[in-house]
Design a protein around this motif. Structure first.
Motif, PDB file in Angstrom:
ATOM      1  N   ASP A   1       0.816  -1.209   0.000  1.00  0.00           N
ATOM      2  CA  ASP A   1       0.000   0.000   0.000  1.00  0.00           C
ATOM      3  C   ASP A   1       0.855   1.267   0.000  1.00  0.00           C
ATOM      4  N   GLY A   2       0.610   2.111  -0.994  1.00  0.00           N
ATOM      5  CA  GLY A   2       1.316   3.383  -1.088  1.00  0.00           C
ATOM      6  C   GLY A   2       2.736   3.306  -1.597  1.00  0.00           C
ATOM      7  N   THR A   3       3.203   2.112  -1.949  1.00  0.00           N
ATOM      8  CA  THR A   3       4.607   1.954  -2.353  1.00  0.00           C
ATOM      9  C   THR A   3       4.850   2.165  -3.832  1.00  0.00           C
ATOM     10  N   MET A   4       3.812   1.972  -4.644  1.00  0.00           N
ATOM     11  CA  MET A   4       3.938   2.028  -6.101  1.00  0.00           C
ATOM     12  C   MET A   4       5.051   1.094  -6.603  1.00  0.00           C
ATOM     13  N   THR A   5       5.118  -0.088  -6.022  1.00  0.00           N
ATOM     14  CA  THR A   5       6.128  -1.077  -6.419  1.00  0.00           C
ATOM     15  C   THR A   5       5.509  -2.283  -7.103  1.00  0.00           C
ATOM     16  N   GLY A   6       4.265  -2.160  -7.509  1.00  0.00           N
ATOM     17  CA  GLY A   6       3.563  -3.280  -8.128  1.00  0.00           C
ATOM     18  C   GLY A   6       2.661  -3.952  -7.111  1.00  0.00           C
TER      19      GLY A   6
ATOM     20  N   SER B   1      -6.057  -3.919  -3.780  1.00  0.00           N
ATOM     21  CA  SER B   1      -5.587  -2.630  -3.286  1.00  0.00           C
ATOM     22  C   SER B   1      -4.135  -2.743  -2.837  1.00  0.00           C
ATOM     23  N   GLY B   2      -3.354  -1.749  -3.261  1.00  0.00           N
ATOM     24  CA  GLY B   2      -1.970  -1.662  -2.808  1.00  0.00           C
ATOM     25  C   GLY B   2      -0.954  -1.892  -3.906  1.00  0.00           C
ATOM     26  N   GLY B   3      -0.144  -0.864  -4.180  1.00  0.00           N
ATOM     27  CA  GLY B   3       1.030  -1.023  -5.019  1.00  0.00           C
ATOM     28  C   GLY B   3       0.917  -0.665  -6.476  1.00  0.00           C
ATOM     29  N   VAL B   4      -0.258  -0.319  -6.967  1.00  0.00           N
ATOM     30  CA  VAL B   4      -0.397  -0.038  -8.397  1.00  0.00           C
ATOM     31  C   VAL B   4       0.528   1.116  -8.777  1.00  0.00           C
TER      32      VAL B   4
ATOM     33  N   VAL C   1     -10.100  -2.691  -8.951  1.00  0.00           N
ATOM     34  CA  VAL C   1      -8.847  -2.299  -8.307  1.00  0.00           C
ATOM     35  C   VAL C   1      -8.997  -0.900  -7.726  1.00  0.00           C
ATOM     36  N   ILE C   2      -8.365  -0.693  -6.596  1.00  0.00           N
ATOM     37  CA  ILE C   2      -8.340   0.609  -5.944  1.00  0.00           C
ATOM     38  C   ILE C   2      -7.103   1.364  -6.437  1.00  0.00           C
ATOM     39  N   LEU C   3      -7.318   2.576  -6.890  1.00  0.00           N
ATOM     40  CA  LEU C   3      -6.213   3.428  -7.330  1.00  0.00           C
ATOM     41  C   LEU C   3      -6.104   4.600  -6.387  1.00  0.00           C
ATOM     42  N   GLY C   4      -4.910   4.901  -5.967  1.00  0.00           N
ATOM     43  CA  GLY C   4      -4.696   6.022  -5.069  1.00  0.00           C
ATOM     44  C   GLY C   4      -3.481   6.816  -5.491  1.00  0.00           C
ATOM     45  N   LYS C   5      -2.351   6.438  -4.945  1.00  0.00           N
ATOM     46  CA  LYS C   5      -1.122   7.194  -5.164  1.00  0.00           C
ATOM     47  C   LYS C   5      -0.744   7.281  -6.638  1.00  0.00           C
TER      48      LYS C   5
END
Length: 122
Positions: A53-58, A79-82, A99-103
């Motif tokens: 979550d929040g890492t943007m590492t896949g 959720s997490g990492g997209v 999928v949840i998109l955030g950062k």
């Protein structure tokens, strides 16, 4: 109603549900919780891999692929990492329902329009 569960993957590969804002680990696996709530009619689950979550590492595609195969009657929200559109393609290929998109949107990694087009065409 969507059952939202945050999980940590332990050393044995078990998805352990976290509580209290991720500050405490429970002794319950994702399977434990799912089996309890499926019997009550739960059909939608938002699952966040805390380590991503929040890492943007896949994303943890294997987690969602595994649980979609085990519980095909559940609509899964990953959720997490997209970090890129390829992550969306991978989740769609794993039969994730959404999928949840955030950062990734906040940082401009791609636009909402690009994400929607990717998801619909994957």
């Amino acid at each position: 109603i969507v059952l939202a569960l945050d999980v940590n993957i332990d050393a044995d590969g078990n998805a352990m549900v976290a509580t209290h804002g991720w500050q405490e680990a429970s002794t319950h696996t994702l399977d434990d919780i799912l089996n309890r709530y499926l019997d009550l009619g739960c059909r939608h689950v938002l699952c966040t891999d805390i380590s991503k979550d929040g890492t943007m590492t896949g994303t943890n595609v294997e987690l969602y692929k595994r649980y979609k195969a085990l519980y095909p009657q559940v609509a899964w929200q990953a959720s997490g990492g997209v970090s890129c559109l390829d992550d969306l393609k991978d989740l769609k290929a794993a039969n994730c329902d959404s999928v949840i998109l955030g950062k990734s949107l906040l940082t401009g990694a791609f636009t909402m329009q690009e994400a929607l087009a990717c998801w619909q065409n994957a």
